[in-house]
Write an enzyme that holds these catalytic residues in place. Sequence first.
Site, PDB file in Angstrom:
ATOM      1  CG  ASP A  37       5.196 -37.904 -32.354  1.00 41.33           C
ATOM      2  OD1 ASP A  37       5.069 -37.145 -33.319  1.00 41.33           O
ATOM      3  OD2 ASP A  37       5.700 -39.047 -32.418  1.00 41.33           O
ATOM      4  CE  LYS A  59      10.297 -38.172 -27.464  1.00 39.23           C
ATOM      5  NZ  LYS A  59      11.279 -38.587 -28.364  1.00 39.23           N
ATOM      6  CG  MET A 174      16.506 -34.288 -34.154  1.00 42.84           C
ATOM      7  SD  MET A 174      16.315 -35.963 -33.549  1.00 42.84           S
ATOM      8  CE  MET A 174      17.150 -36.888 -34.788  1.00 42.84           C
TER       9      MET A 174
HETATM   10  N1  SAH Z   1      10.809 -37.669 -39.384  1.00 45.00           N
HETATM   11  C1  SAH Z   1      11.010 -36.227 -39.362  1.00 45.00           C
HETATM   12  C2  SAH Z   1      12.236 -35.844 -38.557  1.00 45.00           C
HETATM   13  C3  SAH Z   1      12.154 -36.244 -37.106  1.00 45.00           C
HETATM   14  S1  SAH Z   1      13.564 -35.764 -36.205  1.00 45.00           S
HETATM   15  C4  SAH Z   1      11.082 -35.723 -40.795  1.00 45.00           C
HETATM   16  O1  SAH Z   1      11.153 -36.517 -41.730  1.00 45.00           O
HETATM   17  O2  SAH Z   1      11.013 -34.508 -40.982  1.00 45.00           O
HETATM   18  C5  SAH Z   1      13.063 -34.213 -35.552  1.00 45.00           C
HETATM   19  C6  SAH Z   1      13.872 -33.095 -36.169  1.00 45.00           C
HETATM   20  O3  SAH Z   1      13.397 -32.809 -37.465  1.00 45.00           O
HETATM   21  C7  SAH Z   1      13.805 -31.782 -35.451  1.00 45.00           C
HETATM   22  O4  SAH Z   1      14.703 -31.719 -34.372  1.00 45.00           O
HETATM   23  C8  SAH Z   1      14.221 -30.817 -36.537  1.00 45.00           C
HETATM   24  O5  SAH Z   1      15.606 -30.815 -36.740  1.00 45.00           O
HETATM   25  C9  SAH Z   1      13.582 -31.445 -37.745  1.00 45.00           C
HETATM   26  N2  SAH Z   1      12.285 -30.875 -38.056  1.00 45.00           N
HETATM   27  C10 SAH Z   1      11.109 -31.500 -38.104  1.00 45.00           C
HETATM   28  N3  SAH Z   1      10.119 -30.670 -38.476  1.00 45.00           N
HETATM   29  C11 SAH Z   1      10.694 -29.472 -38.675  1.00 45.00           C
HETATM   30  C12 SAH Z   1      10.228 -28.197 -39.095  1.00 45.00           C
HETATM   31  N4  SAH Z   1       8.947 -27.988 -39.364  1.00 45.00           N
HETATM   32  N5  SAH Z   1      11.115 -27.200 -39.196  1.00 45.00           N
HETATM   33  C13 SAH Z   1      12.414 -27.379 -38.912  1.00 45.00           C
HETATM   34  N6  SAH Z   1      12.914 -28.555 -38.507  1.00 45.00           N
HETATM   35  C14 SAH Z   1      12.077 -29.592 -38.410  1.00 45.00           C
END
Ligand code: SAH
Length: 505
Positions: A37, A59, A174
């Site tokens: 994704d 998405k 998020m």
């Molecule tokens: N599994 C992922 C999180 C998925 S939920 C992890 O461990 O990082 C998706 C959320 O993660 C986004 O809405 C945001 O809040 C955060 N996120 C993921 N990548 C990011 C990034 N590069 N910079 C800032 N926020 C990030």
Amino acid sequence: MKRNGVVYLVGAGPGDPGLITQKGLNRLGSCDALVYDSLASDYFLDEVPDHCRKIYVGKRAGAHSMKQEEINRLLVELAEEGLNVVRLKGGDPFVFGRGGEEILALSEAGIPFEVVPGVTSAVAALSMAGIPVTHRAVSRSFHVMTGHTLSDNGTLPPDFDSFAKLSGTLVFLMGLSNLSLIVNGLIKNGKPEDTPAAVIENGTLPEQRTVRGTLADIENRAEQAEIKSPAIIVAGDVAALDFSSTLSLPLKGCRIGITGTESFAGRLRRELLKYGGMTDNVLTLSTQSHRSGEAMKEAYKSLKSYSWLVFTSANAVREFFTGLFEGGYDLRLLGTIRFAAIGKGTADELLKTGFHADYIPDCYQVKDLAEGLKSLLTKEDRLLIPRSAGGSPELNRVLDEAGVFYDDIVLYDVALKKSEQESMEKVLAPLHYLTFASASGVDAFFQGAREKVLPSLASLKVVCIGDITAKALCRYGREADLIAPVYSISGLTEVICQDWCREKE
Ligand code: SAH
């Protein structure tokens, strides 16, 4: 009965492709299907084998994205086909990644699976912004919460008050669209208004931005900076610290689009990454080999009658030797033949097979290769030039004029590989540079869409590997902004580094 494949749930890390694990990369390198994704970098698409089926499940804005149940079903179906599947997820698969739901579906269907943990953005985005999640005597714990389910009915969940009362670092994923609700909830539940807070957008990526403030003003500041998702919200005393790296690589913050064959793109990307640049594959050319075609078969058979073997690309070297061995020959067939290579990259590839190039022109261009060779040849010399279809006619012109005997044989074809990319405008928008490594790459780029893509090139600099490529670009109405003086991957990298550093001054 067909055996089920294995599903590997792999954490891709927080955005910077260098932050995937070695184990994750290994799984990518040997999978038959990739289900990914948008949080996973496009970079990883090149790490899978050629035969791998790549399936995008959302998405991205505007693109269709699959529902979780559909993804679960897809994983089961692919594994039941006997395919080894990598399910690539941003960050760590279990940090709000719905990895657990996919595992439940796989277990139910009796599909074997393995989880490969990833570096979560909940920690890494903070680190890259200089905010340590814990710090001695400042924060003794960190707590991660989703900000997504907060506003189902516009209110905070019942356990939010105990979360707000924790003394450590509070991290919200998020949560951007609920920033106001979160900040006010924290204050209402006793957090002082002057508690340091920060919002980090695109953590670990070149376009990372950090907005710092306190609970009292962070909402305003984030709004003013027009911070967008993906973003992480941090509240706690550590948010006032700044341990950002002091070592800055020359291409830090620079985003470069690459066009070219897979092998070229891979080599250029690795080189640019070394200098801190981020790359996007804008257009991939695939090569179709004719090494086992009639013309090449004949060439191998009569190889002993040639005195020079001329290579105009690293790809030609690889194809030539693969064909040689596949044909049942070995290096003895080459005897005392001499080698000409168009440039250092080609010569380096040749050296891998155990041969030094006898001639490399000072300027890595076809014309110089032909002119230089001409002066080394006698009437007895016979040249074999196995190269790509549509190779520069300049070579033939110079050799014909000099009355040199040569066989110019099509060893491979270069064609545009169908991409699963979004529209070209969107791909080009975040780029600072776009690189072209051949005239055929330029032609493929403009194919059928000249008027549409030209305006998108206004906001970036176009870099060409040499004059011939730059001339091809001119034919489409765009001048090259930069031309690499040394026609090689390192030459291209150097010219971008110099320009980017100048821009930043
Ligand atoms: N599994 C992922 C999180 C998925 S939920 C992890 O461990 O990082 C998706 C959320 O993660 C986004 O809405 C945001 O809040 C955060 N996120 C993921 N990548 C990011 C990034 N590069 N910079 C800032 N926020 C990030």
